[in-house]
Design a protein around this motif. Structure first.
Motif, PDB file in Angstrom:
ATOM      1  N   ALA A   1      17.931  -3.376  21.265  1.00 23.95           N
ATOM      2  CA  ALA A   1      18.064  -2.126  20.510  1.00 23.95           C
ATOM      3  C   ALA A   1      16.756  -1.709  19.854  1.00 23.95           C
ATOM      4  O   ALA A   1      16.592  -0.549  19.473  1.00 23.95           O
ATOM      5  CB  ALA A   1      19.150  -2.268  19.443  1.00 23.95           C
ATOM      6  N   PHE A   2      15.812  -2.647  19.749  1.00 21.15           N
ATOM      7  CA  PHE A   2      14.569  -2.389  19.014  1.00 21.15           C
ATOM      8  C   PHE A   2      13.515  -1.853  19.976  1.00 21.15           C
ATOM      9  O   PHE A   2      12.662  -2.582  20.481  1.00 21.15           O
ATOM     10  CB  PHE A   2      14.103  -3.663  18.311  1.00 21.15           C
ATOM     11  N   THR A   3      13.592  -0.562  20.232  1.00 28.03           N
ATOM     12  CA  THR A   3      12.773   0.050  21.275  1.00 28.03           C
ATOM     13  C   THR A   3      11.469   0.644  20.760  1.00 28.03           C
ATOM     14  O   THR A   3      10.617   1.043  21.554  1.00 28.03           O
ATOM     15  CB  THR A   3      13.577   1.153  21.972  1.00 28.03           C
ATOM     16  N   GLU A   4      11.307   0.727  19.421  1.00 28.75           N
ATOM     17  CA  GLU A   4      10.077   1.275  18.860  1.00 28.75           C
ATOM     18  C   GLU A   4       9.277   0.164  18.177  1.00 28.75           C
ATOM     19  O   GLU A   4       9.857  -0.767  17.617  1.00 28.75           O
ATOM     20  CB  GLU A   4      10.397   2.363  17.834  1.00 28.75           C
ATOM     21  N   THR A   5       7.959   0.300  18.222  1.00 31.24           N
ATOM     22  CA  THR A   5       7.102  -0.718  17.614  1.00 31.24           C
ATOM     23  C   THR A   5       6.042  -0.086  16.720  1.00 31.24           C
ATOM     24  O   THR A   5       5.695   1.086  16.867  1.00 31.24           O
ATOM     25  CB  THR A   5       6.407  -1.580  18.680  1.00 31.24           C
ATOM     26  N   SER A   6       5.532  -0.901  15.808  1.00 29.95           N
ATOM     27  CA  SER A   6       4.489  -0.477  14.877  1.00 29.95           C
ATOM     28  C   SER A   6       3.609  -1.681  14.560  1.00 29.95           C
ATOM     29  O   SER A   6       4.062  -2.831  14.612  1.00 29.95           O
ATOM     30  CB  SER A   6       5.111   0.076  13.589  1.00 29.95           C
TER      31      SER A   6
ATOM     32  N   GLN B   1       0.853  -1.195   0.000  1.00 35.02           N
ATOM     33  CA  GLN B   1       0.000   0.000   0.000  1.00 35.02           C
ATOM     34  C   GLN B   1       0.886   1.241   0.000  1.00 35.02           C
ATOM     35  O   GLN B   1       2.049   1.194   0.408  1.00 35.02           O
ATOM     36  CB  GLN B   1      -0.901   0.026   1.236  1.00 35.02           C
ATOM     37  N   SER B   2       0.288   2.359  -0.422  1.00 32.87           N
ATOM     38  CA  SER B   2       0.998   3.630  -0.354  1.00 32.87           C
ATOM     39  C   SER B   2       0.945   4.183   1.065  1.00 32.87           C
ATOM     40  O   SER B   2       0.067   3.836   1.860  1.00 32.87           O
ATOM     41  CB  SER B   2       0.383   4.634  -1.331  1.00 32.87           C
ATOM     42  N   ALA B   3       1.906   5.048   1.386  1.00 31.66           N
ATOM     43  CA  ALA B   3       2.022   5.609   2.729  1.00 31.66           C
ATOM     44  C   ALA B   3       0.739   6.322   3.132  1.00 31.66           C
ATOM     45  O   ALA B   3       0.188   7.129   2.378  1.00 31.66           O
ATOM     46  CB  ALA B   3       3.206   6.575   2.792  1.00 31.66           C
ATOM     47  N   THR B   4       0.261   6.019   4.329  1.00 35.33           N
ATOM     48  CA  THR B   4      -0.970   6.623   4.831  1.00 35.33           C
ATOM     49  C   THR B   4      -1.069   6.375   6.327  1.00 35.33           C
ATOM     50  O   THR B   4      -0.425   5.467   6.855  1.00 35.33           O
ATOM     51  CB  THR B   4      -2.209   6.036   4.120  1.00 35.33           C
ATOM     52  N   ALA B   5      -1.869   7.155   7.013  1.00 32.94           N
ATOM     53  CA  ALA B   5      -2.084   6.968   8.454  1.00 32.94           C
ATOM     54  C   ALA B   5      -3.502   7.393   8.811  1.00 32.94           C
ATOM     55  O   ALA B   5      -3.707   8.392   9.502  1.00 32.94           O
ATOM     56  CB  ALA B   5      -1.060   7.755   9.257  1.00 32.94           C
ATOM     57  N   PRO B   6      -4.531   6.637   8.358  1.00 37.20           N
ATOM     58  CA  PRO B   6      -5.903   7.076   8.586  1.00 37.20           C
ATOM     59  C   PRO B   6      -6.399   6.889  10.014  1.00 37.20           C
ATOM     60  O   PRO B   6      -7.352   7.535  10.425  1.00 37.20           O
ATOM     61  CB  PRO B   6      -6.697   6.191   7.624  1.00 37.20           C
ATOM     62  N   PHE B   7      -5.763   5.995  10.770  1.00 37.63           N
ATOM     63  CA  PHE B   7      -6.278   5.686  12.105  1.00 37.63           C
ATOM     64  C   PHE B   7      -5.326   6.099  13.221  1.00 37.63           C
ATOM     65  O   PHE B   7      -5.742   6.609  14.246  1.00 37.63           O
ATOM     66  CB  PHE B   7      -6.571   4.183  12.218  1.00 37.63           C
ATOM     67  N   ALA B   8      -4.049   5.856  13.034  1.00 39.93           N
ATOM     68  CA  ALA B   8      -3.057   6.160  14.063  1.00 39.93           C
ATOM     69  C   ALA B   8      -1.703   6.355  13.390  1.00 39.93           C
ATOM     70  O   ALA B   8      -1.484   5.853  12.283  1.00 39.93           O
ATOM     71  CB  ALA B   8      -2.983   5.025  15.082  1.00 39.93           C
ATOM     72  N   PRO B   9      -0.776   7.054  14.031  1.00 45.95           N
ATOM     73  CA  PRO B   9       0.540   7.257  13.421  1.00 45.95           C
ATOM     74  C   PRO B   9       1.250   5.936  13.155  1.00 45.95           C
ATOM     75  O   PRO B   9       1.118   4.970  13.912  1.00 45.95           O
ATOM     76  CB  PRO B   9       1.286   8.082  14.474  1.00 45.95           C
ATOM     77  N   ASN B  10       1.993   5.896  12.058  1.00 46.76           N
ATOM     78  CA  ASN B  10       2.874   4.773  11.765  1.00 46.76           C
ATOM     79  C   ASN B  10       4.132   5.337  11.107  1.00 46.76           C
ATOM     80  O   ASN B  10       4.305   6.546  11.055  1.00 46.76           O
ATOM     81  CB  ASN B  10       2.169   3.724  10.900  1.00 46.76           C
TER      82      ASN B  10
END
Length: 422
Positions: free
Chosen positions: A188-193, A49-58
Motif C-alpha cells: 500500500a506504501f506506493t509513495e516515497t520521500s 525543522q519547519s516545513a520547507t523544500a529548498p532542493f526538491a519537493p517533499n
C-alpha cells in the motif's frame, strides 16, 4: 596548510583559550538528565525543522490527510521496551495522530509479521500534539538490540497542515492512502520521500546500560546529517561510530542531531534555528547523554556567499564563530556534558571555496586544536584531507561535491575518534 603569518595577513585574530510526557518547545533539561527516569534513554534521534523544500519537493509543506506514514530508523542501543517521541515544534495548529505502531523492519515499506505493536499515549490509541509541542508515547514491550532497524508507522486521519519534519534523512520514508498502520506488507506504501516526518526520537529501557549517562550526541550540520552518504545504508559518521562502539562489545547510544545547512550563529528559513538556540531543545533534553561531538561552522563561513542555498546569510567572523562555540560549550558543561570539539573538514573545489573562506576555516581550526576550550578534540580536517593538497578532501573520501564526504570519508571520520576517551 596556511601558516600563522598567512592568517594574520588575512586580518583574522585567534582568540586565546579561555507515561504521557509533554515537553514544551522551550524545555530545558531535567537536572537529573533523565538517567534515573525509569531507565529511559535515547536510541535514535533527528532534529525537527519547519516545513520547507529548498532542493526538491517533499511532503512537509502540504502535510497529510487520511494517510499513513511509515519510517524506518536504526537504533544504536537496545532494550526490552520502546517508546517514540513526536514533534510538532513548528506546527501552527495541534497535530492529531489517530494511531501509531512500532515493528521490526523488513524490506522497503514492509515489516516483519508478528512484530507489530500498537503504541498508546496515556493509554489511548490517539493523541493530539499541541502546536509547538512534543509528546512521548507510552512504553511498549519491544525487545531491540543495538544497530537494529525498527519501523514506526503513523496514521494521520485529519488534515495536518504543514509538517514538522527532518529534511535530509539519507533514508526512505513511505506513504499510503488510508489507514495502514497495522499492515505487514508494504504494497500500500506506493509513495516515497527522503525525509522524516514528526518522528524525532526513539527511546528504549531495560537494556544493560540504562542507568549510565554514556550516550553520545553528534551535533552539527550536513556533514553530521550524512549528506553524501548512501541512502538507506546508515553510513553517516555517527552511524559508523555506533558500529565501532558495538564492535567492542560495549554498544552505546549515538544520537544524530545534525541539520543540513545549519549555522552556529544565524537562523535560516530552510536549515533550522541557529545552533546556539536549538542546542538546548535538541541536545539538553536527551536522556542518558554524557558527551557531545561538536562539528559546525562551515555554513557560517560560506553562508554569506551567493552560492548558499536559500540565499545568503549575514557574514560571520572567526571570532563570532568562536564565541558561538564557547556558548555551546557553556550550555553543555552546565548540564554535566563533556564536549569533543571537531575541526572543519576541507572545502577546496567546492562552491564554498574562496581564499577568504579558506583563511577563516584555517583560523578556526587552529583555535579548535589549541584553545583548550573543549574537553577533547578530534581532527576531522586531517582525517579526510588529501595529504598532497591538505585543503582538499582526499578523492577517495569525497562524495563528489568537494564539500561532503562519501561513505569512505564518513568511515574515516568515525575512525578518527578515540572511543576510549568518549
Amino acid at each position: 596548510m596556511k601558516t600563522t603569518s598567512t592568517l594574520r595577513r588575512a586580518g583574522i585574530t585567534l582568540l586565546a583559550a579561555t507515561t504521557l510526557t509533554a515537553i514544551p518547545t522551550a524545555a530545558t533539561a531535567d537536572p537529573s538528565h533523565g538517567a534515573r527516569a525509569a531507565g529511559w534513554h535515547g536510541a535514535w534521534a533527528a532534529s525537527p525543522q519547519s516545513a520547507t523544500a529548498p532542493f526538491a519537493p517533499n511532503w512537509s509543506q502540504t502535510g497529510f490527510a487520511d494517510q499513513t506514514v511509515r519510517q524506518t530508523v536504526r537504533v544504536t542501543a537496545g532494550g526490552t521496551r520502546a517508546r517514540i517521541e513526536l514533534s510538532n515544534r513548528y506546527g501552527s495548529t495541534p497535530l492529531k495522530v489517530t494511531g501509531a505502531t512500532v515493528a521490526r523492519a523488513a524490506e522497503g515499506g514492509a515489516v516483519r509479521p508478528g512484530s507489530v505493536r500498537t503504541l498508546t499515549f496515556g493509554g489511548r490509541d490517539s493523541v493530539t500534539v499541541p502546536a509547538g509541542g512534543t509528546l512521548i508515547s507510552d512504553g511498549v514491550p519491544f525487545r531491540t538490540t543495538a544497530l537494529e532497524p525498527v519501523t514506526v508507522t503513523l496514521y494521520l486521519a485529519g488534515p495536518t497542515g504543514p509538517a514538522t519534519f527532518h529534511h535530509m534523512a539519507a533514508a526512505t520514508s513511505y506513504r499510503a492512502a488510508g489507514d495502514h498502520r497495522a499492515d505487514t506488507a508494504g504494497t500500500a506504501f506506493t509513495e516515497t520521500s527522503g525525509s522524516w516526518y514528526y518522528l524525532s526520537g526513539v527511546e528504549v529501557s531495560g537494556g544493560p546500560r540504562t542507568a549510565r549517562r554514556d550516550g553520545i550526541v553528534a551535533f552539527g550540520d550536513s556533514i553530521t546529517d550524512g549528506v553524501g552518504s548512501t541512502t538507506d545504508a546508515d553510513n553517516r559518521y555517527p552511524d559508523e561510530l555506533a558500529e565501532r562502539l558495538a564492535a567492542t562489545g560495549r554498544p552505546r547510544a549515538v544520537l544524530n542531531h545534525g541539520i543540513g545547512g545549519n549555522e552556529v550563529t544565524n537562523d535560516t528559513t530552510w536549515a533550522g534555528e541557529k545552533a546556539v538556540a536549538r542546542f538546548k531543545k535538541d541536545v539538553l533534553t536527551e536522556k542518558g547523554v554524557g558527551t557531545v561531538i561538536l562539528l559546525e561552522g562551515i555554513n557560517d563561513i560560506g553562508g554569506s556567499g551567493p552560492a548558499f542555498p536559500g540565499g545568503p546569510t549575514p557574514e560571520v567572523s572567526v571570532n563570532q564563530l568562536i564565541e558561538g562555540h564557547r556558548t555551546l560549550i557553556r550550555q553543555a558543561h552546565a548540564h554535566g556534558i563533556k564536549v569533543v570539539g571537531a575541526t572543519l573538514t576541507p572545502i577546496k573545489g567546492s562552491f564554498y571555496f574562496t581564499p577568504e573562506n579558506e583563511a577563516k576555516r584555517e583560523a578556526f581550526n587552529a583555535w579548535v586544536r589549541t584553545s583548550g576550550a573543549y574537553d577533547s578534540v578530534v581532527d576531522f580536517d586531517r582525517a579526510v584531507a588529501d595529504p598532497s593538497d591538505p585543503d582538499r578532501i582526499l578523492p577517495a573520501y569525497d562524495s563528489g561535491d568537494h564539500l561532503h564526504p562519501g561513505d569512505a570519508g564518513y568511515r574515516a571520520m568515525a575512525e578518527a575518534l578515540d572511543v576510549d576517551r568518549l
